[in-house]
Design a protein around this motif. Structure first.
Motif, PDB file in Angstrom:
ATOM      1  N   LYS A   1      39.114  39.251  45.953  1.00  0.00           N
ATOM      2  CA  LYS A   1      39.462  40.563  46.512  1.00  0.00           C
ATOM      3  C   LYS A   1      40.875  40.961  46.116  1.00  0.00           C
ATOM      4  N   GLN A   2      41.772  39.982  46.125  1.00  0.00           N
ATOM      5  CA  GLN A   2      43.148  40.283  45.749  1.00  0.00           C
ATOM      6  C   GLN A   2      43.237  40.659  44.275  1.00  0.00           C
ATOM      7  N   LEU A   3      42.438  40.017  43.437  1.00  0.00           N
ATOM      8  CA  LEU A   3      42.397  40.395  42.020  1.00  0.00           C
ATOM      9  C   LEU A   3      41.892  41.826  41.865  1.00  0.00           C
ATOM     10  N   HIS A   4      40.932  42.201  42.679  1.00  0.00           N
ATOM     11  CA  HIS A   4      40.452  43.588  42.651  1.00  0.00           C
ATOM     12  C   HIS A   4      41.571  44.546  43.046  1.00  0.00           C
ATOM     13  N   ASN A   5      42.382  44.135  44.041  1.00  0.00           N
ATOM     14  CA  ASN A   5      43.520  44.967  44.444  1.00  0.00           C
ATOM     15  C   ASN A   5      44.543  45.080  43.313  1.00  0.00           C
ATOM     16  N   VAL A   6      44.738  43.983  42.584  1.00  0.00           N
ATOM     17  CA  VAL A   6      45.648  44.013  41.436  1.00  0.00           C
ATOM     18  C   VAL A   6      45.136  45.007  40.397  1.00  0.00           C
ATOM     19  N   GLU A   7      43.828  44.948  40.133  1.00  0.00           N
ATOM     20  CA  GLU A   7      43.261  45.869  39.147  1.00  0.00           C
ATOM     21  C   GLU A   7      43.477  47.321  39.573  1.00  0.00           C
ATOM     22  N   SER A   8      43.235  47.598  40.861  1.00  0.00           N
ATOM     23  CA  SER A   8      43.411  48.969  41.356  1.00  0.00           C
ATOM     24  C   SER A   8      44.855  49.428  41.203  1.00  0.00           C
ATOM     25  N   ALA A   9      45.802  48.511  41.482  1.00  0.00           N
ATOM     26  CA  ALA A   9      47.220  48.866  41.372  1.00  0.00           C
ATOM     27  C   ALA A   9      47.627  49.099  39.923  1.00  0.00           C
TER      28      ALA A   9
END
Length: 422
Positions: free
Chosen positions: A390-398
């Motif tokens: 999930k945190q990697l997904h947040n990184v991608e979004s950022a």
């Protein structure tokens, strides 16, 4: 042995044993609980691997260190089991059969006493449950929770059966209930890290009930602290604050300043999510002050993860929630650096935080964000954690807003290739 420990706590002494063993090519999972068992006389002589390490560390024989040279004896409390050499052997195996299991996915080796029902329960069975909890955390810190959750649930079922159907003394029953409570918390943690928030909440509630029945303030404080963490992750800051304050109230007389420091930092996380910077700062200062009082023998083994690196990391998370992105990025970098090669899952999560802070702050640094994001991908697939994904997904979004930057574009492509997300 107590004299040679000098000013080291049981946690620090256990870590020194692990490091000495690593230097000797011996892989051991020594914990504060095991050191306590040696000091309290529950084990009259360590197993062969620990005898070799202790001799190398101290230059003393087992007799010089105060141990008996013969085989460990059964606990002295009244027992309903048969006694004799055969039972002594069973007690020793039950107590330490899981000693190095944390390095593998098999928490319970074939033939373990934890595989089924037990008519009579003794101190060795309780220690076996304790060791499972230690092994869960040992494996989870480096590899995440995915592979352990179902196994932990099966072992928890066995422990429930022992409580319900087993025969045991009053003292053993109280210890078994506490051990089961800590196992419940470990299972709750695995559920939380696997993205099963409802399961985690239910398990933490069960652990709280077990703590009150067993009159165990350490377990009760731990359960409140976990509920605080879960509430914050679920976006309920006031509940997170109340649970953290409850944890501090329960644990205030326990004798572990660092446990109180963790709960103070949990409170800080709740205040930060609420947006109250003043209350956040006060809780953070209190946490640092308590932590600086140093380790104590009362520190529980589950607190081993709360190193200076984790203290810095938790503060960084609070700074991020207050939109103090520069301080958050710096704190997360410090956490990763201080962790060294330990706690791979937490290092991965804090590295992802670094990437996000570099991407979202007022003057973004996309190249630095991409570099940190690249370091996160290096943890896969060794670390298996729903929170990390999930945190990697947040990184991608950022990073999407900086997709025109070549380094970011390269990372986005690598991320999709590595995770299989199109």
């Amino acid at each position: 042995m107590r004299e040679l420990k000098l000013q080291m706590s049981r946690v620090e002494f256990a870590q020194a044993i692990v490091e000495a063993g690593r230097d000797m090519g011996e892989a051991v999972g020594c914990t504060a609980r095991l050191v306590a068992a040696w000091e309290d006389g529950e084990v009259l002589c360590p197993r062969a691997v620990y005898r070799r390490i202790l001799t190398r560390m101290t230059g003393r024989s087992m007799s010089d260190l105060g141990f008996s040279v013969g085989r460990p004896a059964a606990p002295a409390e009244p027992r309903t089991e048969a006694v004799g050499p055969e039972m002594e052997d069973l007690v020793e195996r039950r107590a330490f059969l899981l000693d190095s299991a944390g390095a593998t996915l098999g928490l319970v080796p074939p033939g373990s006493r934890l595989e089924g029902r037990r008519a009579r329960i003794g101190a060795g069975d309780v220690r076996a449950v304790d060791q499972v909890v230690n092994d869960i955390y040992t494996h989870d810190h480096d590899h995440g929770s995915a592979a352990l959750r179902r196994q932990a649930a099966k072992i928890l079922h066995t422990s429930y059966q022992w409580l319900q159907d087993g025969s045991y003394t009053q003292r053993t029953g109280q210890r078994l209930r506490s051990a089961t409570g800590f196992l419940i918390i470990a299972a709750g943690w695995l559920s939380y890290d696997s993205g099963r928030v409802a399961d985690a909440r239910s398990l933490y509630g069960e652990a709280l009930a077990a703590a009150r029945i067993a009159a165990d303030p350490g377990l009760e404080g731990h359960a409140f602290g976990c509920l605080s963490l879960l509430a914050k992750a679920s976006g309920r800051p006031r509940e997170a604050i109340s649970a953290a304050q409850g944890a501090q109230t329960v644990a205030r007389t326990y004798g572990s300043p660092r446990m109180l420091a963790l709960f103070a930092m949990r409170e800080a996380g709740g205040w930060a999510l609420l947006g109250d910077s003043s209350a956040t700062d006060k809780a953070i200062v209190r946490a640092h002050t308590l932590y600086a009082q140093g380790p104590r023998d009362a520190d529980p083994s589950w607190l081993e993860f709360f190193t200076p690196a984790e203290l810095a990391g938790l503060e960084a998370l609070a700074r991020a929630d207050l939109d103090q992105h520069e301080r958050a990025a710096s704190g997360a970098e410090q956490a990763v650096l201080l962790h060294g090669n330990a706690f791979a899952r937490n290092r991965a999560l804090y590295t992802a935080d670094i990437a996000i802070q570099h991407a979202v702050k007022d003057r973004p640094e996309p190249e630095a964000a991409a570099e940190a994001a690249g370091r996160v991908l290096a943890f896969l697939p060794e670390v298996s954690s729903d929170r990390l994904l999930k945190q990697l997904h947040n990184v991608e979004s950022a990073l999407q807003r900086h997709a025109a930057v070549p380094e970011v574009a390269d990372w986005l492509e690598e991320y999709r290739t590595t995770t299989g997300i199109s």
